[in-house]
Design an enzyme around this catalytic site. Structure first.
Site, PDB file in Angstrom:
ATOM      1  N   ASP A  11     -28.074 -14.988  -2.088  1.00  0.00           N
ATOM      2  CA  ASP A  11     -28.879 -14.355  -3.139  1.00  0.00           C
ATOM      3  C   ASP A  11     -27.937 -13.504  -3.971  1.00  0.00           C
ATOM      4  O   ASP A  11     -26.989 -12.896  -3.446  1.00  0.00           O
ATOM      5  CB  ASP A  11     -29.997 -13.482  -2.555  1.00  0.00           C
ATOM      6  N   GLU A  13     -27.703 -10.588  -7.339  1.00  0.00           N
ATOM      7  CA  GLU A  13     -28.309  -9.713  -8.345  1.00  0.00           C
ATOM      8  C   GLU A  13     -27.345  -9.668  -9.525  1.00  0.00           C
ATOM      9  O   GLU A  13     -26.119  -9.719  -9.333  1.00  0.00           O
ATOM     10  CB  GLU A  13     -28.557  -8.315  -7.783  1.00  0.00           C
ATOM     11  N   HIS A  59     -33.768  -4.784  -9.450  1.00  0.00           N
ATOM     12  CA  HIS A  59     -32.941  -4.587  -8.254  1.00  0.00           C
ATOM     13  C   HIS A  59     -32.492  -3.147  -8.017  1.00  0.00           C
ATOM     14  O   HIS A  59     -32.037  -2.813  -6.925  1.00  0.00           O
ATOM     15  CB  HIS A  59     -31.710  -5.501  -8.282  1.00  0.00           C
ATOM     16  N   HIS A 150     -35.625  -7.512  -3.282  1.00  0.00           N
ATOM     17  CA  HIS A 150     -34.880  -7.511  -4.540  1.00  0.00           C
ATOM     18  C   HIS A 150     -33.516  -6.835  -4.426  1.00  0.00           C
ATOM     19  O   HIS A 150     -32.972  -6.386  -5.433  1.00  0.00           O
ATOM     20  CB  HIS A 150     -35.705  -6.895  -5.667  1.00  0.00           C
ATOM     21  N   ASP A 155     -33.028 -10.178   0.561  1.00  0.00           N
ATOM     22  CA  ASP A 155     -33.627 -11.451   0.172  1.00  0.00           C
ATOM     23  C   ASP A 155     -32.931 -12.630   0.857  1.00  0.00           C
ATOM     24  O   ASP A 155     -33.582 -13.591   1.278  1.00  0.00           O
ATOM     25  CB  ASP A 155     -33.574 -11.620  -1.348  1.00  0.00           C
TER      26      ASP A 155
END
Length: 305
Positions: A11, A13, A59, A150, A155
């Site tokens: 994942d 961000e 986030h 997030h 995640d």
């Protein structure tokens, strides 16, 4: 010994949503070996680039939090070493993969050759009736507990815990589908019969609703079924508005986003077409908030002429 199957659940961000201009600011990976968690890797990344307010709201990572964190040239070799040549698993994988692939091309001049697996697509296939196909719904479906969302590792770990169960069900469904390929001609005819039946039932329901409407317009009262459902009636006036006349008013009171539904397909055609200059296209791209990938089959009706 059984062959080791390695998959890396990831994942990311980012500073924003346009992978051609924005950068990854947090990466998390969970390495699965035969469906079991064996290794984790997490890092913040300082891209020396502005983080969009809309992304911070998701986030919570600010530019101040990235001060002193590893820079791209330092950390990406470690990220790609962790991933290796394993398949990359992510929810709406095209988003995460596009950012990683862009970084690989920018820093090393080459595309990622890893296969990516989209758990969102798998979830839609296995649970088509779910109202949402988001990661939270997936985790709830497979009873995965989570307290943080997030952020990249939260995640990635949540998906890593749910993915092996989802994969098992997806593979079972896929095996059944493969077994049916020899019946494709019959299945298409069956599909058309079901489609026609649905159309007929929708028409029948509309006819019944027309009778209900007449019943109420002639003074009929609410009707209650034995199962508790109530047939009732209401009348409501609706109006059409000149958008250009009310646009500024709606914007002033903060109601414009709710009042106007953007035609995303039209905007995509504008950006992909030749009518706009590159500067205008770039301005539109900056407004992107999500990237998805849809694959569909279509039935083309025969030419009647």
């Amino acid at each position: 010994m059984p062959k080791k199957e390695i998959e890396v659940v990831i994942d990311v961000e980012t500073t924003g949503l346009d992978y051609t201009k924005e950068r990854i600011i947090e990466f998390a990976g969970v390495k699965l070996v035969n469906g079991k968690i064996k290794e984790e890797f997490q890092t913040l990344i300082n891209p020396h680039q502005h983080i969009r307010k809309s992304s911070i709201e998701v986030h919570g990572i600010t530019e101040e939090m990235l001060e002193g964190q590893p820079e791209e040239e330092e950390i990406y070799p470690k990220i790609f070493e962790f991933i290796g040549d394993a398949p990359i698993v992510a929810h709406n994988a095209i988003f995460d993969f596009s950012f990683l692939n862009r970084a690989s091309k920018r820093l090393y001049g080459k595309n990622l050759e890893n296969r990516y697996i989209d758990s969102q697509h798998m979830f839609k296939e296995v649970f088509p009736s779910c109202e949402s196909c988001g990661l939270e719904c997936l985790m709830n479906t497979f009873k995965v507990d989570f307290s943080t969302r997030h952020r990249a590792m939260a995640d990635a770990m949540g998906l890593a815990l749910a993915y092996p169960k989802l994969k098992k069900m997806y593979e079972q469904k896929y095996a059944w589908e493969i077994s049916q390929l020899k019946n494709i001609d019959y299945l298409f005819e069956r599909y058309l019969r079901i489609q026609q039946a649905i159309t007929t039932m929708q028409t029948e329901m509309q006819d019944l609703k027309s009778i209900f409407k007449i019943y109420f317009e002639q003074g009929g009262k609410d009707v209650t079924a034995h199962s508790g459902e109530v047939l009732t009636y209401n009348s409501k006036k609706t109006f059409s508005y000149d958008f250009n006349q009310i646009k500024d008013v709606l914007d002033d009171i903060g109601a414009l986003p709710k009042a106007v539904k953007l035609n995303n397909a039209f905007v995509d055609r504008l950006v992909g077409g030749k009518a706009l200059d590159e500067e205008t296209k770039d301005k539109i791209k900056l407004a992107r908030i999500e990237i998805t990938e849809n694959k569909n089959c279509n039935v083309v009706k025969p030419d009647k002429h």
